[in-house]
Design an enzyme around this catalytic site. Structure first.
Site, PDB file in Angstrom:
ATOM      1  N   GLU A   1     -27.110  -3.080 -62.692  1.00  0.00           N
ATOM      2  CA  GLU A   1     -25.994  -2.189 -62.394  1.00  0.00           C
ATOM      3  C   GLU A   1     -26.022  -0.971 -63.318  1.00  0.00           C
ATOM      4  O   GLU A   1     -26.011  -1.140 -64.538  1.00  0.00           O
ATOM      5  CB  GLU A   1     -24.670  -2.939 -62.532  1.00  0.00           C
ATOM      6  CG  GLU A   1     -24.536  -4.079 -61.537  1.00  0.00           C
ATOM      7  CD  GLU A   1     -23.175  -4.750 -61.566  1.00  0.00           C
ATOM      8  OE1 GLU A   1     -22.353  -4.411 -62.446  1.00  0.00           O
ATOM      9  OE2 GLU A   1     -22.930  -5.601 -60.707  1.00  0.00           O
TER      10      GLU A   1
ATOM     11  N   HIS B   1     -19.609  -2.869 -57.276  1.00  0.00           N
ATOM     12  CA  HIS B   1     -19.022  -4.043 -57.930  1.00  0.00           C
ATOM     13  C   HIS B   1     -17.527  -3.829 -58.183  1.00  0.00           C
ATOM     14  O   HIS B   1     -17.046  -3.897 -59.327  1.00  0.00           O
ATOM     15  CB  HIS B   1     -19.745  -4.385 -59.229  1.00  0.00           C
ATOM     16  CG  HIS B   1     -19.650  -5.846 -59.569  1.00  0.00           C
ATOM     17  ND1 HIS B   1     -20.594  -6.508 -60.306  1.00  0.00           N
ATOM     18  CD2 HIS B   1     -18.712  -6.785 -59.254  1.00  0.00           C
ATOM     19  CE1 HIS B   1     -20.250  -7.779 -60.446  1.00  0.00           C
ATOM     20  NE2 HIS B   1     -19.106  -7.961 -59.813  1.00  0.00           N
TER      21      HIS B   1
END
Length: 326
Positions: free
Chosen positions: A266, A284
């Site tokens: 990420e 997310h």
């Protein structure tokens, strides 16, 4: 509490900012240092910001053995969430460092996002919006959810919340989990094998933790079992789906659409399938609401204050929890 200079009895790195939990910690005599980047910290950044910390509140940052070894004062790790697959328990155990988490705190919000993604894929909302903004008037035929079958892989707190929403849409609900909960019957959920769930479902949504048993659970064979044109949603963990097999299923057209909120890295590196019109990618955000962050923050603080006072932690992670969440 702070993850830098210790000016009180202990130190905390707060992964996600929320004013009220921070104020509770400061009122208790702690110095709080916040993650300044708005993303998971790298191992080097964890060491930089938390080298003197007694406590770390961990988001999706990875806490590996090498990093733990560079945090000499660390006594408590609190996971801002439920999943524990980003924590090296072996090293923490050697150092007798306590771990707590915040299970169930974001179940409603993640279920909301899951259904938002299902609706978006089914009715091609994002695709229609983008076309109209580009000057194209095109009523893309979508699909109805009423009377369709949804398969829920992992019927824990979030999976159960998704089932309650699916019931409101008049869907038939199948579930697969190693534990079968009586509560599921309230939503008309029927437990079945993974193979049967995949072959019978119009929508498959994943809510299982990433463990040795669920890693690459959905691979080429499982994707082939799914109905042609079925939709797949993953708001759980990236590693549950084998990415190479997913890409082939999307490119071939066998999989009707994919929506994902979780990534191995990420921010993620772009892939060829991410640009497909029937693929939705969100950064997310499953628990990213003010309410969920306040709830998780307060649960994290409850654990820290209990630890400071020598009391029983409300959400101390046990060996059983480790098997369940990691």
């Amino acid at each position: 509490m702070s993850c830098g200079l210790v000016v009180a009895s202990c130190a905390v790195t707060f992964g996600i900012f929320n004013k009220v939990p921070v104020e509770r910690l400061e009122y208790a005599g702690c110095e709080v240092r916040l993650n300044p980047y708005g993303r998971p910290l790298t191992p080097a950044e964890i060491v930089e910001h938390a080298k003197d910390a007694d406590v770390i509140i961990l988001g999706n940052d990875r806490l590996d053995s090498a990093t733990i070894g560079k945090l000499p004062n660390l006594k408590l790790v609190v996971r801002h969430g439920a999943g524990l697959d980003n924590i090296d328990f072996s090293e923490l155990g050697k150092r007798d460092i306590t771990v707590a988490n915040t299970p169930g705190a974001n179940k409603e919000e993640t279920a909301d996002l899951t259904f938002a993604l299902i609706l978006d894929l089914a009715r091609m909302v994002t695709q229609s919006i983008n076309q109209l903004k580009g000057g194209v008037w095109n009523k893309i035929p979508g699909r109805s959810l009423y009377g369709k079958t949804i398969g829920i892989i992992g019927v824990g707190a979030i999976g159960m919340a998704v089932a309650s929403r699916a019931m409101g849409f008049g869907m038939d609900i199948l579930g697969n989990d190693i534990v079968q909960r009586d509560e599921a019957a309230r939503f008309g959920l029927l437990y079945t094998s993974l193979n049967e769930l995949l072959s019978a479902s119009d929508v498959v949504t994943i809510h299982a933790p990433l463990t040795s048993a669920t890693k690459n659970l959905i691979g080429a064979r499982e994707l082939k079992r799914m109905k042609p044109g079925a939709l797949l949603i993953n708001t759980a963990r990236a590693g549950v789906v084998r990415e190479a097999a997913l890409e082939k299923a999307l490119m071939s057209g066998h999989l009707g659409g994919y929506a994902v909120d979780v990534y191995a890295k990420e921010p993620p590196d772009p892939t060829s399938y991410m640009s497909l019109p029937n693929v939705l990618t969100t950064p997310h955000i499953g628990s990213s609401t003010m309410e969920a962050n306040l709830r998780m923050g307060d649960m994290a603080v409850d654990n820290i204050l209990a630890f400071m006072n020598g009391a029983v932690l409300p959400n101390k992670v046990t060996v059983v929890d480790r098997l369940r969440f990691s």
